[in-house]
Motif scaffolding. Structure first.
Motif, PDB file in Angstrom:
ATOM      1  N   GLU A 107     -66.952   5.698  43.357  1.00  5.00           N
ATOM      2  CA  GLU A 107     -68.346   5.961  43.735  1.00  5.00           C
ATOM      3  C   GLU A 107     -68.990   6.962  42.780  1.00  5.00           C
ATOM      4  O   GLU A 107     -70.155   6.800  42.389  1.00  5.00           O
ATOM      5  CB  GLU A 107     -68.391   6.486  45.172  1.00  5.00           C
ATOM      6  CG  GLU A 107     -67.956   5.440  46.193  1.00  5.00           C
ATOM      7  CD  GLU A 107     -67.860   5.990  47.610  1.00  5.00           C
ATOM      8  OE1 GLU A 107     -67.773   7.240  47.746  1.00  5.00           O
ATOM      9  OE2 GLU A 107     -67.875   5.186  48.563  1.00  5.00           O
ATOM     10  N   LEU A 108     -68.234   7.980  42.380  1.00  4.72           N
ATOM     11  CA  LEU A 108     -68.760   8.992  41.466  1.00  4.72           C
ATOM     12  C   LEU A 108     -69.064   8.374  40.103  1.00  4.72           C
ATOM     13  O   LEU A 108     -70.099   8.685  39.483  1.00  4.72           O
ATOM     14  CB  LEU A 108     -67.748  10.130  41.317  1.00  4.72           C
ATOM     15  CG  LEU A 108     -68.200  11.376  40.559  1.00  4.72           C
ATOM     16  CD1 LEU A 108     -69.382  12.032  41.270  1.00  4.72           C
ATOM     17  CD2 LEU A 108     -67.043  12.371  40.442  1.00  4.72           C
ATOM     18  N   TRP A 110     -69.821   5.149  39.373  1.00 10.65           N
ATOM     19  CA  TRP A 110     -71.014   4.303  39.428  1.00 10.65           C
ATOM     20  C   TRP A 110     -72.286   5.134  39.535  1.00 10.65           C
ATOM     21  O   TRP A 110     -73.317   4.782  38.940  1.00 10.65           O
ATOM     22  CB  TRP A 110     -70.929   3.335  40.604  1.00 10.65           C
ATOM     23  CG  TRP A 110     -70.049   2.133  40.393  1.00 10.65           C
ATOM     24  CD1 TRP A 110     -68.967   1.759  41.114  1.00 10.65           C
ATOM     25  CD2 TRP A 110     -70.191   1.124  39.375  1.00 10.65           C
ATOM     26  NE1 TRP A 110     -68.414   0.600  40.633  1.00 10.65           N
ATOM     27  CE2 TRP A 110     -69.151   0.183  39.562  1.00 10.65           C
ATOM     28  CE3 TRP A 110     -71.091   0.930  38.323  1.00 10.65           C
ATOM     29  CZ2 TRP A 110     -68.995  -0.936  38.747  1.00 10.65           C
ATOM     30  CZ3 TRP A 110     -70.935  -0.188  37.494  1.00 10.65           C
ATOM     31  CH2 TRP A 110     -69.901  -1.098  37.719  1.00 10.65           C
ATOM     32  N   SER A 111     -72.229   6.239  40.281  1.00  7.38           N
ATOM     33  CA  SER A 111     -73.416   7.085  40.431  1.00  7.38           C
ATOM     34  C   SER A 111     -73.842   7.713  39.109  1.00  7.38           C
ATOM     35  O   SER A 111     -75.010   8.075  38.922  1.00  7.38           O
ATOM     36  CB  SER A 111     -73.161   8.188  41.470  1.00  7.38           C
ATOM     37  OG  SER A 111     -72.229   9.140  40.986  1.00  7.38           O
ATOM     38  N   ALA A 112     -72.872   7.839  38.168  1.00 10.69           N
ATOM     39  CA  ALA A 112     -73.169   8.399  36.851  1.00 10.69           C
ATOM     40  C   ALA A 112     -73.424   7.306  35.814  1.00 10.69           C
ATOM     41  O   ALA A 112     -73.587   7.601  34.626  1.00 10.69           O
ATOM     42  CB  ALA A 112     -72.008   9.279  36.391  1.00 10.69           C
TER      43      ALA A 112
END
Length: 374
Positions: A107-108, A110-112
């Motif tokens: 998740e981290l 993809w968020s970046a």
């Protein structure tokens, strides 16, 4: 620019000479906690308006799910891909997930805007590469189909962008079958819009002897995967004699051989984000080096009054120091050695570079990819 510290230099004298604020020099080079500058220490100095010549390289790196969040966040801004280490599998082809959940890292990433990749390794119960598991996947169609099916399901459910296959010590007789497995996996992954990469041991010729190399067919694996990760490091290693982890002369030989078998636009050149500290004298089979970070290496030099030297052939920094009556030799990476590697990747027109691994801080490395406004 890269500034090499001279005897008597301070952060403030370098700031006056270069026109860069002392606070920026300290921050960029993670000097907090270091008692004083070390003669021979290489500092990254970013002047106003400067931009990076390496921003066009594709950048990836391996990371364990238990990485410190702040260390990972610092590198994410410069990554295109994150290799999350690792999933194993049983002799029946059933996937074994990491002990620590990988979902937060996915998740981290993809968020970046970074593509997370599932790393598949044939680790046995002892935590080491097991060529019996590789042989099972290669020889048993049912095992291979089960493994590929579970990888497809896991990539979809967990939200991965694909799979990185990191198999080592492949039996010579499994050479072609291993490449066929990677090709079969890629076919399934590509149908779903995902990619497959494969890690390659550092060969310098097609017929290179040794269990680490004989089962690795660069040409077949280069054709089978979307791209490859050249492991151009571990020339200096835990039980070997003191030397550079990734000497540039040897890295160049690996890259130049790879280019005879694989298109440049499919090659990621491996870079180590660590060094080794050897106690001396070195005794083969007995002496074991300690793995250290690159920032940590300079702090060790500062604490022990060492002077950092630079090997022009290996393009790597090193130093010796004495502590508690024991002489030590340390080889590590600094911004000079890293810039030499990035220049090689550019010179050869490679797809990009990849790091083993992202678990240790090294801010100056990432700032090589950035301009002064990063």
């Amino acid at each position: 620019m890269i500034y090499v510290v001279r005897a008597g230099d301070t952060v403030y004298s370098i700031a006056r000479e270069t026109g860069v604020e002392p606070a920026q020099i300290q921050y960029d080079n993670q000097l907090y906690g270091q008692s004083h500058l070390v003669p021979g220490q290489a500092l990254l100095i970013r002047g106003p308006g400067e931009s990076s010549e390496y921003s066009g390289l594709y950048v990836t790196g391996y990371v364990y799910p238990f990485v410190q969040r702040d260390i990972l966040l610092e590198s994410l801004s410069y990554l295109d891909e994150l290799l999350i280490f690792s999933y194993g599998f049983t002799p029946q082809g059933d996937l074994i997930p990491p002990r620590v959940s990988d979902l937060p890292l996915i998740e981290l990433a993809w968020s970046a805007g970074v593509r997370p990749m599932l790393v598949l390794t044939p680790f046995g119960a002892d935590g080491r590469f097991n060529n019996y598991l590789v042989n099972r996947v290669v020889e048993d169609v049912d095992v291979q189909e089960n493994l590929i099916r579970q990888l497809e399901d896991t990539v979809r459910v967990m939200g991965y962008a694909g799979v990185d296959v990191d198999f080592e010590y492949i039996l010579p007789e499994d050479r072609a079958g291993y490449a066929a497995f990677v090709e079969n996996l890629r076919e399934v992954m590509n149908e779903n819009g995902w990619q497959v990469s494969v890690a390659l041991a550092p060969k310098t010729s097609a017929d290179q002897a040794g269990l680490l190399y004989e089962g690795m067919d660069y040409r077949l694996l280069g054709q089978a995967a979307d791209h490859v990760f050249l492991m151009t490091y571990e020339w200096g290693y835990t039980y070997g004699p003191p030397m550079a982890v990734a000497p540039l002369n040897m890295v160049r030989r690996v890259v130049e051989y790879a280019l005879t078998e694989i298109p440049a636009e499919k090659i990621l050149m491996g870079i180590p984000n660590y060094g080794y500290d050897w106690p001396l004298p070195y005794v083969r089979g007995t002496t074991a080096a300690t793995v250290i970070g690159n920032v940590e290496a300079v702090r060790i030099a500062a604490e022990n009054g060492a002077v950092i030297q630079f090997d022009e052939i290996a393009q790597s920094p090193f130093f010796t120091y004495r502590k508690d009556g024991i002489l030590h030799e340390v080889w590590f990476e600094d911004v000079r050695s890293l810039e030499a590697k990035l220049q090689l990747a550019q010179e050869k027109g490679l797809m990009g570079v990849g790091y083993w691994n992202l678990m240790r801080p090294f801010r100056a490395n990432w700032l090589l990819f950035a301009g002064s406004d990063a």
